[in-house]
Write an enzyme that holds these catalytic residues in place. Sequence first.
Site, short mmCIF file in Angstrom:
data_model
loop_
_atom_site.label_atom_id
_atom_site.label_comp_id
_atom_site.label_asym_id
_atom_site.label_seq_id
_atom_site.Cartn_x
_atom_site.Cartn_y
_atom_site.Cartn_z
N GLU A 152 0.84 -1.21 0.00
CA GLU A 152 0.00 0.00 0.00
C GLU A 152 0.87 1.26 0.00
O GLU A 152 0.61 2.22 0.72
CB GLU A 152 -0.94 -0.04 1.22
C1 FAD Z 1 2.65 -9.87 1.16
C2 FAD Z 1 2.34 -8.89 0.07
C3 FAD Z 1 1.03 -8.68 -0.30
C4 FAD Z 1 0.74 -7.83 -1.37
N1 FAD Z 1 -0.56 -7.73 -1.82
C5 FAD Z 1 -0.80 -7.05 -2.97
C6 FAD Z 1 -2.09 -7.08 -3.58
O1 FAD Z 1 -3.03 -7.69 -3.07
N2 FAD Z 1 -2.28 -6.42 -4.75
C7 FAD Z 1 -1.27 -5.74 -5.36
O2 FAD Z 1 -1.50 -5.17 -6.42
N3 FAD Z 1 -0.02 -5.68 -4.81
C8 FAD Z 1 0.23 -6.32 -3.64
N4 FAD Z 1 1.48 -6.30 -3.07
C9 FAD Z 1 2.54 -5.58 -3.77
C10 FAD Z 1 3.03 -4.36 -3.03
O3 FAD Z 1 2.08 -3.34 -3.13
C11 FAD Z 1 4.39 -4.01 -3.63
O4 FAD Z 1 5.31 -4.95 -3.12
C12 FAD Z 1 4.83 -2.61 -3.33
O5 FAD Z 1 4.04 -1.72 -4.05
C13 FAD Z 1 6.30 -2.37 -3.67
O6 FAD Z 1 6.59 -2.80 -4.95
P1 FAD Z 1 7.86 -3.75 -5.21
O7 FAD Z 1 7.75 -4.91 -4.29
O8 FAD Z 1 7.95 -3.99 -6.66
O9 FAD Z 1 9.09 -2.89 -4.71
P2 FAD Z 1 9.84 -1.75 -5.53
O10 FAD Z 1 8.85 -0.79 -6.09
O11 FAD Z 1 10.84 -2.37 -6.43
O12 FAD Z 1 10.61 -1.00 -4.36
C14 FAD Z 1 11.81 -1.52 -3.76
C15 FAD Z 1 12.42 -0.42 -2.87
O13 FAD Z 1 12.77 0.70 -3.68
C16 FAD Z 1 12.14 1.88 -3.20
N5 FAD Z 1 11.74 2.72 -4.32
C17 FAD Z 1 11.08 2.34 -5.44
N6 FAD Z 1 10.85 3.39 -6.23
C18 FAD Z 1 11.37 4.47 -5.62
C19 FAD Z 1 11.47 5.86 -5.93
N7 FAD Z 1 10.93 6.35 -7.05
N8 FAD Z 1 12.07 6.68 -5.06
C20 FAD Z 1 12.58 6.20 -3.90
N9 FAD Z 1 12.54 4.91 -3.55
C21 FAD Z 1 11.94 4.05 -4.39
C22 FAD Z 1 10.94 1.41 -2.41
O14 FAD Z 1 10.54 2.35 -1.42
C23 FAD Z 1 11.44 0.10 -1.81
O15 FAD Z 1 12.11 0.33 -0.61
C24 FAD Z 1 1.78 -7.12 -2.00
C25 FAD Z 1 3.10 -7.30 -1.58
C26 FAD Z 1 3.39 -8.17 -0.57
C27 FAD Z 1 4.83 -8.38 -0.17
#
Ligand code: FAD
Length: 598
Positions: free
Chosen positions: A452
């Site tokens: 979120e």
């Molecule tokens: C258990 C679990 C349940 C989930 N449930 C759902 C669901 O039901 N539906 C759904 O759609 N998604 C779901 N998610 C996905 C979740 O919303 C994403 O994991 C989250 O949005 C982060 O995306 P990512 O994992 O690709 O990390 P990334 O976006 O790759 O981020 C990795 C790190 O880089 C940082 N970062 C990325 N971009 C930037 C930037 N521009 N500036 C500074 N820092 C940055 C982030 O803050 C983070 O620390 C779930 C995830 C988990 C782990």
Amino acid sequence: MRQTLDFLLFDWLRAGDLTMRERFAEHSAETFAAVLDTCERIAREKFAPFNRLADTEEPRFDGERVHLPQSTHEATQAYAESGMLAAAQDYDVGGMQLPCVIEMAGNAFFSKASVAMGGYAMLTSGNANLIMAHGTPLQREVFARNEFAGRWFGTMCLSEPQAGSSLSDVATRAELEDEADPLGPRYRLMGHKMWISAGEHEITENIVHLVLAKIPGPDGRPVPGTKGISLFIVPKKLVDERAELTGERNDVVLAGLNHKLGYRGTTNCLLNFGEGRFTPLGRKGAVGYLVGRPGDGLRCMFHMMNEARIGVGLGAVMLGYAGYEASLEYAKQRPQGRPMTAAGKDAASPQRPIIEHADVRRMLLAQKSYVEGGLALELYCARLVDELHTGDDAAGAQALLDVLIPIAKSWPSEWCLEANSLAIQVLGGYGYTRDFPVEQYWRDQRLNMIHEGTHGIQALDLLGRKVVQQGGASLAALAARVQQTIERAIHTDWAPQANQLAAALAQVGGATKKAWSTGEPEEALANATPYLQAFGHTVLAWLWLDVALSVQGEGDFAQGKRAAARYFFAYELPRIDAWLAVVARREPLCREIRAEWL
Ligand SMILES: Cc1cc2nc3c(=O)[nH]c(=O)nc-3n(C[C@H](O)[C@H](O)[C@H](O)COP(=O)(O)OP(=O)(O)OC[C@H]3O[C@@H](n4cnc5c(N)ncnc54)[C@H](O)[C@@H]3O)c2cc1C
């Protein structure tokens, strides 16, 4: 917890006054209490006893079907039967027309009892509320109504393997097939969705996925950026206009389950759309019905963002609460160590319970200040949502929510995680084992800084947008509200804290200006996370002062609240100096350091 919840709801926030509004006129203090009683009972009987089982018997995929413990089926059905899925909806669609603040308070019991088992219902409610807000009358009737009834559950499919924080990079495609389908313009979807909570299970006969996908532009290519993103209803099994299953399976399949640190009771899925495993209506491609207008997908999805983020924050608070209560109980029972006197320790004297040690009390008081302060924060925000929808100053409520929502989501995610860590510490070695529940709370909690909107993304939203929008109007609205509390406190015993809060508020305002003084986003935002931390601690100090002012009497309950408030001002608020120092001088270290040095 119930006593604190009731105090915050009815004494501090005066939620009972909401019954004077037309929308809630059929409610009373008794009906609100009855809702809370019912939620508390179902959570105690159907969720809490199975929280550990949901963790140890994590969902298993045999290649065809996903298996969950029977208790998860029973708990989620009990939740559905309580009517809470449609708690805030109108009576004429089977809802209870509850205020947001009461709905949230009711759901808090489930998050505390088993956050992972509660996940299915929370997602379903959010999904169906969204269809009610943006769907056609038939989409509401067919999909939302059956979700509210607990016949089908729902999901939110935003993330993809290559598109997490950056949703503009969503690559799932949607191609128009039939503009005139009664269930909405019908598209075929192709792509992969990652991390989808509750994406597969057999608790209900069908699953209603809400999916973000891009409709190709005139050149046949996806429109870059978020403007090209649209929203679709993609049922796991096809249904007709009477909400009967047609017998056809949609082309959306589970590629595999993710195996997580915590939150294990909620399935977490990689879903493939349109790979051709099934051929609904005679051809491959997942059938999806457009919700809202093309290109409006993110706007629709984030329409309910306030509620969703308060929900995550409140879930974080309740996990913190669960750890706090478990460690408090343990600390009263566990004998260890003897009093230190000027003459040393008397080894022949009986050991004292660890709650007698000042350092253990410090850990308990810290937890209390985080979880009770966090609860105040979430309920305050939920009450603002009610002001937004049914109050007479919607603009004022919106301004406050704008700056408070990043805090509502992120502050408990970070500090109630710290609370969970302290709960483990209070139990010592026992806390580190799976014989006690506190390690699971910490693992379950760890998700909240990630989903979120990650912590870092919330920080960018706060410093990059919310505090500077409309010339800083939202920040000014919050400052005015904080000032009111300071003025009430300044002529009481709380005057030192009121002065401390006034200084903190000025410091936040000053750091905001200095961060943006060069007008360079890269410079301002390099320290957005320390800013988020300082902002959050200042907000919590304000809420603690406000709560302390409304506490009456000298009993243990009142003294406990005052002690937690004093703790927050003595031990926590001073931390903002270090956080704001790097913000104000636009500390360049993290921005300038070379990747090769890391
Ligand atoms: C258990 C679990 C349940 C989930 N449930 C759902 C669901 O039901 N539906 C759904 O759609 N998604 C779901 N998610 C996905 C979740 O919303 C994403 O994991 C989250 O949005 C982060 O995306 P990512 O994992 O690709 O990390 P990334 O976006 O790759 O981020 C990795 C790190 O880089 C940082 N970062 C990325 N971009 C930037 C930037 N521009 N500036 C500074 N820092 C940055 C982030 O803050 C983070 O620390 C779930 C995830 C988990 C782990």
